[in-house]
Structures are given as C-alpha cells and as structure tokens.
Design a protein around this motif. Structure first.
Motif, PDB file in Angstrom:
ATOM      1  N   LEU A  32     -90.195  -6.195  40.131  1.00  0.00           N
ATOM      2  CA  LEU A  32     -90.944  -5.210  40.568  1.00  0.00           C
ATOM      3  C   LEU A  32     -90.640  -3.782  39.144  1.00  0.00           C
ATOM      4  CD1 LEU A  32     -89.709  -4.858  43.939  1.00  0.00           C
ATOM      5  CD2 LEU A  32     -92.062  -5.097  43.615  1.00  0.00           C
ATOM      6  N   GLY A  33     -91.477  -2.926  39.056  1.00  0.00           N
ATOM      7  CA  GLY A  33     -91.404  -1.939  37.887  1.00  0.00           C
ATOM      8  C   GLY A  33     -91.505  -3.196  36.518  1.00  0.00           C
ATOM      9  N   SER A  34     -91.599  -4.094  36.267  1.00  0.00           N
ATOM     10  CA  SER A  34     -91.513  -4.778  34.214  1.00  0.00           C
ATOM     11  C   SER A  34     -93.335  -4.633  34.625  1.00  0.00           C
ATOM     12  CB  SER A  34     -92.165  -6.141  35.226  1.00  0.00           C
ATOM     13  OG  SER A  34     -92.986  -6.888  36.215  1.00  0.00           O
ATOM     14  N   GLY A  35     -94.586  -4.028  34.684  1.00  0.00           N
ATOM     15  CA  GLY A  35     -95.463  -3.599  33.842  1.00  0.00           C
ATOM     16  C   GLY A  35     -96.537  -3.958  34.144  1.00  0.00           C
ATOM     17  N   LYS A  36     -96.679  -4.785  35.476  1.00  0.00           N
ATOM     18  CA  LYS A  36     -97.536  -6.005  35.618  1.00  0.00           C
ATOM     19  C   LYS A  36     -99.151  -5.274  35.466  1.00  0.00           C
ATOM     20  CE  LYS A  36     -96.063  -8.390  39.136  1.00  0.00           C
ATOM     21  NZ  LYS A  36     -94.689  -7.473  39.538  1.00  0.00           N
ATOM     22  N   THR A  37     -99.423  -4.763  37.188  1.00  0.00           N
ATOM     23  CA  THR A  37    -100.363  -3.147  37.049  1.00  0.00           C
ATOM     24  C   THR A  37    -101.166  -2.777  36.205  1.00  0.00           C
ATOM     25  OG1 THR A  37     -99.330  -3.900  39.300  1.00  0.00           O
ATOM     26  CG2 THR A  37    -101.444  -2.614  38.818  1.00  0.00           C
ATOM     27  N   THR A  38    -100.114  -2.654  35.342  1.00  0.00           N
ATOM     28  CA  THR A  38    -101.161  -1.348  33.528  1.00  0.00           C
ATOM     29  C   THR A  38    -101.205  -2.713  32.874  1.00  0.00           C
ATOM     30  OG1 THR A  38     -99.133  -0.007  34.163  1.00  0.00           O
ATOM     31  CG2 THR A  38     -99.551   0.045  32.089  1.00  0.00           C
ATOM     32  N   ASP A  44     -89.749   6.044  39.937  1.00  0.00           N
ATOM     33  CA  ASP A  44     -90.491   6.903  39.388  1.00  0.00           C
ATOM     34  C   ASP A  44     -91.587   7.063  40.308  1.00  0.00           C
ATOM     35  OD1 ASP A  44     -88.631   7.944  38.077  1.00  0.00           O
ATOM     36  OD2 ASP A  44     -89.926   7.228  36.196  1.00  0.00           O
ATOM     37  N   ARG A  45     -91.813   5.282  40.501  1.00  0.00           N
ATOM     38  CA  ARG A  45     -93.054   5.250  41.941  1.00  0.00           C
ATOM     39  C   ARG A  45     -93.507   5.445  43.083  1.00  0.00           C
ATOM     40  NH1 ARG A  45     -95.251  -1.252  40.878  1.00  0.00           N
ATOM     41  NH2 ARG A  45     -93.059  -0.729  42.199  1.00  0.00           N
ATOM     42  N   ASN A  46     -91.643   5.497  43.740  1.00  0.00           N
ATOM     43  CA  ASN A  46     -91.708   5.734  44.468  1.00  0.00           C
ATOM     44  C   ASN A  46     -92.168   7.737  44.450  1.00  0.00           C
ATOM     45  OD1 ASN A  46     -91.118   3.231  45.697  1.00  0.00           O
ATOM     46  ND2 ASN A  46     -88.934   3.012  45.880  1.00  0.00           N
ATOM     47  N   GLY A  47     -91.646   7.870  44.036  1.00  0.00           N
ATOM     48  CA  GLY A  47     -91.733   9.757  44.245  1.00  0.00           C
ATOM     49  C   GLY A  47     -93.240   9.854  44.038  1.00  0.00           C
ATOM     50  N   ARG A  48     -94.185   9.107  43.030  1.00  0.00           N
ATOM     51  CA  ARG A  48     -95.168   9.584  42.696  1.00  0.00           C
ATOM     52  C   ARG A  48     -96.219   8.893  44.479  1.00  0.00           C
ATOM     53  NH1 ARG A  48     -94.632   7.496  38.313  1.00  0.00           N
ATOM     54  NH2 ARG A  48     -96.175   5.488  38.388  1.00  0.00           N
ATOM     55  N   GLY A  76     -98.825  10.860  47.034  1.00  0.00           N
ATOM     56  CA  GLY A  76     -99.547  10.842  47.351  1.00  0.00           C
ATOM     57  C   GLY A  76    -100.829  10.899  46.357  1.00  0.00           C
ATOM     58  N   ARG A  77     -99.599  10.592  44.947  1.00  0.00           N
ATOM     59  CA  ARG A  77    -100.688  10.194  43.445  1.00  0.00           C
ATOM     60  C   ARG A  77    -100.585   9.214  43.156  1.00  0.00           C
ATOM     61  NH1 ARG A  77     -96.794  13.212  40.222  1.00  0.00           N
ATOM     62  NH2 ARG A  77     -95.432  13.397  41.234  1.00  0.00           N
ATOM     63  N   ALA A  78    -100.265   8.182  44.358  1.00  0.00           N
ATOM     64  CA  ALA A  78     -99.929   6.640  43.523  1.00  0.00           C
ATOM     65  C   ALA A  78    -100.422   5.911  45.244  1.00  0.00           C
ATOM     66  CB  ALA A  78     -98.837   5.592  43.425  1.00  0.00           C
ATOM     67  N   PRO A  79    -102.312   6.010  45.160  1.00  0.00           N
ATOM     68  CA  PRO A  79    -102.445   5.740  45.461  1.00  0.00           C
ATOM     69  C   PRO A  79    -102.703   3.862  46.333  1.00  0.00           C
ATOM     70  CG  PRO A  79    -104.362   6.671  44.882  1.00  0.00           C
ATOM     71  CD  PRO A  79    -103.058   6.576  44.346  1.00  0.00           C
ATOM     72  N   GLU A  80    -102.595   3.191  45.569  1.00  0.00           N
ATOM     73  CA  GLU A  80    -102.231   1.882  45.423  1.00  0.00           C
ATOM     74  C   GLU A  80    -101.481   1.223  45.296  1.00  0.00           C
ATOM     75  OE1 GLU A  80    -101.549   3.007  41.364  1.00  0.00           O
ATOM     76  OE2 GLU A  80    -102.588   3.929  42.515  1.00  0.00           O
ATOM     77  N   SER A  81    -100.386   2.424  45.314  1.00  0.00           N
ATOM     78  CA  SER A  81     -98.818   1.495  45.423  1.00  0.00           C
ATOM     79  C   SER A  81     -98.159   0.973  46.767  1.00  0.00           C
ATOM     80  CB  SER A  81     -98.056   2.161  44.545  1.00  0.00           C
ATOM     81  OG  SER A  81     -98.610   2.221  43.120  1.00  0.00           O
ATOM     82  N   VAL A  82     -97.026   0.893  47.246  1.00  0.00           N
ATOM     83  CA  VAL A  82     -96.979   0.832  48.232  1.00  0.00           C
ATOM     84  C   VAL A  82     -94.601   0.540  47.682  1.00  0.00           C
ATOM     85  CG1 VAL A  82     -95.327  -1.001  49.491  1.00  0.00           C
ATOM     86  CG2 VAL A  82     -97.698  -1.637  48.814  1.00  0.00           C
ATOM     87  N   TRP A  83     -94.361   1.989  48.729  1.00  0.00           N
ATOM     88  CA  TRP A  83     -92.777   2.084  48.204  1.00  0.00           C
ATOM     89  C   TRP A  83     -91.952   0.810  48.804  1.00  0.00           C
ATOM     90  CZ3 TRP A  83     -88.476   2.947  51.092  1.00  0.00           C
ATOM     91  CH2 TRP A  83     -87.532   4.282  50.685  1.00  0.00           C
ATOM     92  N   ILE A  84     -91.168   1.507  47.697  1.00  0.00           N
ATOM     93  CA  ILE A  84     -90.109   0.289  47.497  1.00  0.00           C
ATOM     94  C   ILE A  84     -88.696   1.334  48.195  1.00  0.00           C
ATOM     95  CG2 ILE A  84     -89.144  -1.914  46.280  1.00  0.00           C
ATOM     96  CD1 ILE A  84     -91.684  -2.599  47.416  1.00  0.00           C
ATOM     97  N   HIS A  85     -88.175   0.420  49.158  1.00  0.00           N
ATOM     98  CA  HIS A  85     -86.491   1.214  49.674  1.00  0.00           C
ATOM     99  C   HIS A  85     -85.848   0.306  48.381  1.00  0.00           C
ATOM    100  CE1 HIS A  85     -82.675   1.938  51.337  1.00  0.00           C
ATOM    101  NE2 HIS A  85     -83.542   2.784  52.255  1.00  0.00           N
ATOM    102  N   GLU A  86     -84.560   0.777  48.024  1.00  0.00           N
ATOM    103  CA  GLU A  86     -83.668   0.423  46.759  1.00  0.00           C
ATOM    104  C   GLU A  86     -83.366  -0.871  47.108  1.00  0.00           C
ATOM    105  OE1 GLU A  86     -80.119   1.986  43.709  1.00  0.00           O
ATOM    106  OE2 GLU A  86     -80.748   3.077  45.178  1.00  0.00           O
TER     107      GLU A  86
END
Length: 169
Positions: free
Chosen positions: A16-22, A124-128, A132-142
């Motif tokens: 998670l967060g490694s930049g795969k989707t980018t 950072d992605r969780n904040g987006r 509502g600024r990251a409609p393609e992402s799923v929120w991940i709890h720490e």
C-alpha cells in the motif's frame, strides 16, 4: 487468426502506498495497455470504506473476473497491467505459471519504500478519500496498514523483476 505477438503482462508488486496505481496509469498511456485496478472497482461497487466481510469476497470475485479478461486480451496481443500488489509469493508463482501456460510474456515491477514513507502516502490518500477527492481509492485504517504489512512478502532473489527509477527505497 492469432496476433503476431501476444500482449505483455505488466504485474506490479508493492505494498500500500508504493505507487502501483501511479505507475499503472503511466504504463497504460505509454504501452497503450488495458489496466486492471481492483481498488477502483471495489470503491465503485462498495464505497470508500467497505467492511472487510464485504470487501474480501468482492475482491476475490473481481480478481477471478479480471483474470479471464486480462488473459484473453493478452492472448489477442493487447498489453495488460495488473495493479494488484502480488503480496504473496504463491500469487506471483501462480501468475508466472498462468503466463507460461498461455505463452504470455511477463514483466514484474518491484515498487517499494520504507514503511514510514508508505504510511505517509496512505495517510495523505486517506485524507483525499475523506474529502471526496480520491474516488478511485479505498480508505485504509492505520491498524490495518500495519496488520497487512506483516503479510507482505518481498520478492525472492530468484524472481526476475524490474525496479522503476521512480520507486523510492
């Protein structure tokens, strides 16, 4: 009639967060490839923070559906990108076997970064996502981030791979 060459299977290995989707989006443009990103689909079907009891079965169903589609596309000469993570060695071995069975070239990308960098990106992605600024992402709890990280299996020395220049180590 079969294509002159089968499509290349681009598989992204990273946590998670490694930049795969980018990277997947960049490869999609550069290679004219068909991209399979489960997070976008699960978010569209289940929302930004689905309960694990719904998420796991939905993810498995999507991956099964995707496998039929990406295999067919690659056999027809279309490059495909598997933006899955391939956390487990067994999953990577199964992918290699499937590609070999169908005569498909495989390119495995290794994306990595230290856990604190990865959590910073996910946070950072969780904040987006919450805004509502990251409609393609799923929120991940720490807590889940750390629990999942314990399950992540790095590539073995015997696993051929490419390390993109932009991957932070």
């Amino acid at each position: 009639m079969s294509p002159a060459r089968p499509g290349t299977v681009h598989a992204l290995h990273g946590f998670l967060g490694s930049g795969k989707t980018t990277l997947a989006r960049q490869l999609e443009v550069e290679c004219g490839a068909l991209r399979f990103t489960p997070d976008e689909w699960t978010h569209a079907l289940l929302g930004a923070s689905p309960p694990e009891a719904l998420y796991r079965p939905a993810l498995q169903a999507l991956l099964s559906l995707f496998e039929v589609q990406w295999t067919r596309a690659a056999e027809q000469g279309v490059d495909v990108i598997l933006d899955y993570g391939f956390w487990r060695r067994a999953d990577r071995d199964a992918l290699r076997a499937r590609c070999a069975q169908h005569g498909l070239p495989l390119r495995l990308y290794d994306l990595g970064a230290p856990p604190d960098v990865l959590w910073g990106r996910v946070s950072d992605r969780n904040g987006r996502v919450q805004a509502g600024r990251a409609p393609e992402s799923v929120w991940i709890h720490e807590h889940d981030f750390h629990r999942f990280h314990a399950l992540f299996e790095p590539l073995g020395e015997d696993e051929p791979h490419v390390t993109p220049a932009r991957a932070v180590r």
